[in-house]
Scaffold this active site. Structure first.
Site, PDB file in Angstrom:
ATOM      1  N   CYS A  15      -2.401  -3.387   8.356  1.00 41.14           N
ATOM      2  CA  CYS A  15      -2.108  -2.074   8.923  1.00 41.14           C
ATOM      3  C   CYS A  15      -1.639  -2.215  10.373  1.00 41.14           C
ATOM      4  CB  CYS A  15      -3.335  -1.181   8.848  1.00 41.14           C
ATOM      5  SG  CYS A  15      -4.204  -1.277   7.265  1.00 41.14           S
TER       6      CYS A  15
ATOM      7  N   CYS B  25       0.826  -1.215   0.000  1.00 36.90           N
ATOM      8  CA  CYS B  25       0.000   0.000   0.000  1.00 36.90           C
ATOM      9  C   CYS B  25       0.855   1.257   0.000  1.00 36.90           C
ATOM     10  CB  CYS B  25      -0.939   0.003   1.197  1.00 36.90           C
ATOM     11  SG  CYS B  25      -0.053  -0.010   2.754  1.00 36.90           S
TER      12      CYS B  25
HETATM   13 FE1  FES Z   1      -1.560   0.355   4.204  1.00 39.15          FE
HETATM   14 FE2  FES Z   1      -3.383   0.486   5.979  1.00 39.15          FE
HETATM   15  S1  FES Z   1      -3.688   0.378   3.838  1.00 39.15           S
HETATM   16  S2  FES Z   1      -1.283   0.500   6.295  1.00 39.15           S
END
Ligand code: FES
Length: 146
Positions: free
Chosen positions: A103, A34
């Protein structure tokens, strides 16, 4: 509702945001999938985490996870802090959606990285098994145990 009240609370009112100048340990980790980044600063006195701050350039769940994780390690011994897993953080938040579990992994890894930094800087011996080599794709290996 997708997110628990605790997640929303820590997302809206994150605890311990900021920087500690001259921190005793600093850990920075990122998730390559991400692109989010988390940085944790620790102040350590007599083997106790006397202060902790974080900066997160990441999603709401990463903010909530880091906020909760800092609350969980503040005032704790280093061994207790090492025992704070992403699972414990997730539970303390009353859960995260499955696709957001990574996360909370970031929060666990950032705390570990900061502790390792402290050990390294001070020449304190530790069991390397506690700090698995940082690899890239953590996402799946840690999130299987929901
Ligand atoms: Fe990457 Fe939450 S989407 S840390």
């Amino acid at each position: 509702m997708l997110y628990s009240e605790k997640v929303m609370d820590h997302f809206r009112n994150p605890r311990n945001v900021g920087v500690i100048e001259n921190a005793d340990g600093v850990g920075e980790v990122g998730n390559p999938v991400c692109g989010d980044i988390m940085k944790i600063y620790l102040k350590i006195e007599n083997n106790i985490i006397s202060d902790v701050k974080f900066e997160t350039f990441g999603c709401g769940s990463a903010i909530a996870s880091s906020s909760m994780a800092t609350e969980m390690v503040k005032g704790k011994s280093l061994d207790e802090a090492l025992a704070v897993t992403n699972k414990a953080v997730t539970e303390a938040l009353d859960g995260l959606p499955a696709h957001k579990l990574h996360c909370s992994v970031l929060a666990e890894e950032a705390i570990r990285a900061a502790l390792k930094d402290y050990y390294d800087k001070n020449g304190i011996a530790y069991d390397p098994a506690l700090f698995p080599a940082e690899s890239c794709a953590h996402e799946h290996e840690h999130t299987g145990d929901e």
